[in-house]
Design a protein around this motif. Structure first.
Motif, PDB file in Angstrom:
ATOM      1  N   TRP A 146      62.315  11.160  18.359  1.00 49.31           N
ATOM      2  CA  TRP A 146      62.023  10.778  19.739  1.00 49.31           C
ATOM      3  C   TRP A 146      60.529  10.686  19.998  1.00 49.31           C
ATOM      4  O   TRP A 146      60.091   9.937  20.885  1.00 49.31           O
ATOM      5  N   LEU A 147      59.731  11.422  19.245  1.00 47.65           N
ATOM      6  CA  LEU A 147      58.280  11.278  19.354  1.00 47.65           C
ATOM      7  C   LEU A 147      57.862   9.892  18.887  1.00 47.65           C
ATOM      8  O   LEU A 147      57.006   9.250  19.509  1.00 47.65           O
ATOM      9  N   THR A 148      58.467   9.398  17.824  1.00 42.21           N
ATOM     10  CA  THR A 148      58.197   8.043  17.349  1.00 42.21           C
ATOM     11  C   THR A 148      58.592   7.019  18.405  1.00 42.21           C
ATOM     12  O   THR A 148      57.855   6.065  18.666  1.00 42.21           O
ATOM     13  N   VAL A 149      59.740   7.229  19.022  1.00 43.55           N
ATOM     14  CA  VAL A 149      60.198   6.326  20.085  1.00 43.55           C
ATOM     15  C   VAL A 149      59.208   6.333  21.247  1.00 43.55           C
ATOM     16  O   VAL A 149      58.848   5.277  21.780  1.00 43.55           O
ATOM     17  N   PHE A 150      58.732   7.502  21.631  1.00 46.92           N
ATOM     18  CA  PHE A 150      57.774   7.610  22.730  1.00 46.92           C
ATOM     19  C   PHE A 150      56.479   6.875  22.410  1.00 46.92           C
ATOM     20  O   PHE A 150      55.948   6.142  23.250  1.00 46.92           O
ATOM     21  N   VAL A 151      55.959   7.064  21.208  1.00 50.87           N
ATOM     22  CA  VAL A 151      54.710   6.401  20.815  1.00 50.87           C
ATOM     23  C   VAL A 151      54.893   4.884  20.825  1.00 50.87           C
ATOM     24  O   VAL A 151      54.051   4.151  21.348  1.00 50.87           O
ATOM     25  N   GLY A 152      56.000   4.406  20.266  1.00 52.24           N
ATOM     26  CA  GLY A 152      56.266   2.971  20.261  1.00 52.24           C
ATOM     27  C   GLY A 152      56.419   2.402  21.652  1.00 52.24           C
ATOM     28  O   GLY A 152      55.883   1.329  21.962  1.00 52.24           O
ATOM     29  N   ALA A 153      57.131   3.102  22.510  1.00 55.61           N
ATOM     30  CA  ALA A 153      57.309   2.637  23.892  1.00 55.61           C
ATOM     31  C   ALA A 153      55.977   2.623  24.633  1.00 55.61           C
ATOM     32  O   ALA A 153      55.693   1.694  25.398  1.00 55.61           O
ATOM     33  N   ASN A 154      55.144   3.627  24.386  1.00 57.86           N
ATOM     34  CA  ASN A 154      53.838   3.672  25.023  1.00 57.86           C
ATOM     35  C   ASN A 154      52.968   2.511  24.555  1.00 57.86           C
ATOM     36  O   ASN A 154      52.260   1.891  25.362  1.00 57.86           O
ATOM     37  N   LEU A 155      53.006   2.202  23.270  1.00 56.64           N
ATOM     38  CA  LEU A 155      52.233   1.066  22.758  1.00 56.64           C
ATOM     39  C   LEU A 155      52.703  -0.243  23.383  1.00 56.64           C
ATOM     40  O   LEU A 155      51.897  -1.099  23.758  1.00 56.64           O
ATOM     41  N   LEU A 156      54.007  -0.397  23.501  1.00 59.01           N
ATOM     42  CA  LEU A 156      54.561  -1.617  24.081  1.00 59.01           C
ATOM     43  C   LEU A 156      54.181  -1.762  25.554  1.00 59.01           C
ATOM     44  O   LEU A 156      53.720  -2.812  25.982  1.00 59.01           O
ATOM     45  N   GLN A 157      54.341  -0.714  26.333  1.00 54.06           N
ATOM     46  CA  GLN A 157      54.012  -0.816  27.745  1.00 54.06           C
ATOM     47  C   GLN A 157      52.514  -1.003  27.951  1.00 54.06           C
ATOM     48  O   GLN A 157      52.094  -1.720  28.844  1.00 54.06           O
ATOM     49  N   SER A 158      51.675  -0.390  27.124  1.00 53.11           N
ATOM     50  CA  SER A 158      50.232  -0.559  27.295  1.00 53.11           C
ATOM     51  C   SER A 158      49.784  -1.973  26.936  1.00 53.11           C
ATOM     52  O   SER A 158      48.793  -2.462  27.477  1.00 53.11           O
ATOM     53  N   ALA A 159      50.508  -2.633  26.057  1.00 47.67           N
ATOM     54  CA  ALA A 159      50.182  -4.025  25.729  1.00 47.67           C
ATOM     55  C   ALA A 159      50.370  -4.935  26.937  1.00 47.67           C
ATOM     56  O   ALA A 159      49.633  -5.903  27.120  1.00 47.67           O
ATOM     57  N   PHE A 160      51.353  -4.621  27.778  1.00 45.78           N
ATOM     58  CA  PHE A 160      51.642  -5.454  28.941  1.00 45.78           C
ATOM     59  C   PHE A 160      50.915  -5.009  30.199  1.00 45.78           C
ATOM     60  O   PHE A 160      50.556  -5.835  31.033  1.00 45.78           O
ATOM     61  N   THR A 161      50.692  -3.702  30.358  1.00 49.76           N
ATOM     62  CA  THR A 161      50.097  -3.202  31.599  1.00 49.76           C
ATOM     63  C   THR A 161      48.620  -2.863  31.470  1.00 49.76           C
ATOM     64  O   THR A 161      47.912  -2.815  32.469  1.00 49.76           O
ATOM     65  N   GLY A 162      48.158  -2.585  30.251  1.00 49.04           N
ATOM     66  CA  GLY A 162      46.772  -2.165  30.061  1.00 49.04           C
ATOM     67  C   GLY A 162      46.557  -0.683  30.329  1.00 49.04           C
ATOM     68  O   GLY A 162      45.448  -0.181  30.198  1.00 49.04           O
ATOM     69  N   PHE A 163      47.603   0.028  30.731  1.00 49.45           N
ATOM     70  CA  PHE A 163      47.506   1.458  31.012  1.00 49.45           C
ATOM     71  C   PHE A 163      47.860   2.255  29.762  1.00 49.45           C
ATOM     72  O   PHE A 163      48.958   2.135  29.230  1.00 49.45           O
ATOM     73  N   CYS A 164      46.906   3.075  29.303  1.00 48.95           N
ATOM     74  CA  CYS A 164      47.136   3.889  28.113  1.00 48.95           C
ATOM     75  C   CYS A 164      46.548   5.277  28.356  1.00 48.95           C
ATOM     76  O   CYS A 164      45.320   5.440  28.428  1.00 48.95           O
ATOM     77  N   PRO A 165      47.397   6.289  28.506  1.00 50.27           N
ATOM     78  CA  PRO A 165      46.899   7.645  28.737  1.00 50.27           C
ATOM     79  C   PRO A 165      45.968   8.138  27.625  1.00 50.27           C
ATOM     80  O   PRO A 165      44.985   8.831  27.903  1.00 50.27           O
ATOM     81  N   ALA A 166      46.261   7.784  26.389  1.00 51.09           N
ATOM     82  CA  ALA A 166      45.394   8.218  25.281  1.00 51.09           C
ATOM     83  C   ALA A 166      44.002   7.598  25.408  1.00 51.09           C
ATOM     84  O   ALA A 166      43.005   8.261  25.132  1.00 51.09           O
ATOM     85  N   ALA A 167      43.931   6.347  25.844  1.00 47.73           N
ATOM     86  CA  ALA A 167      42.629   5.698  26.027  1.00 47.73           C
ATOM     87  C   ALA A 167      41.830   6.406  27.105  1.00 47.73           C
ATOM     88  O   ALA A 167      40.614   6.588  26.963  1.00 47.73           O
TER      89      ALA A 167
END
Length: 72
Positions: A31-52
């Motif tokens: 599920w950590l892998t799923v979370f990271v992948g989902a975060n990468l996908l949403q940040s590609a479309f929204t520009g919002f990245c908590p890690a950034a």
């Protein structure tokens, strides 16, 4: 290293870490892998990245900021 490259390196590290934890400790770490992948996908479309945001607060500069500093 620029913020963009730090984010890619961090995401890659997290995927590999979560896969290792899944293989060696518990299958629920997938599920950590799923979370990271989902975060990468949403940040590609929204520009919002908590890690950034976190890395920027730690002082990591973007590629544009580094280019400006090199010109000075």
């Amino acid at each position: 290293m620029s913020l963009e490259r730090v984010i890619m390196a961090f995401a890659g590290f997290m995927v590999l870490l979560s896969l290792a934890l899944t293989a060696w400790l518990d299958h629920n770490f997938i599920w950590l892998t799923v979370f990271v992948g989902a975060n990468l996908l949403q940040s590609a479309f929204t520009g919002f990245c908590p890690a950034a945001m976190l890395f920027k607060k730690l002082g990591v500069k973007t590629a544009t900021e580094l280019a400006i500093l090199q010109k000075e």
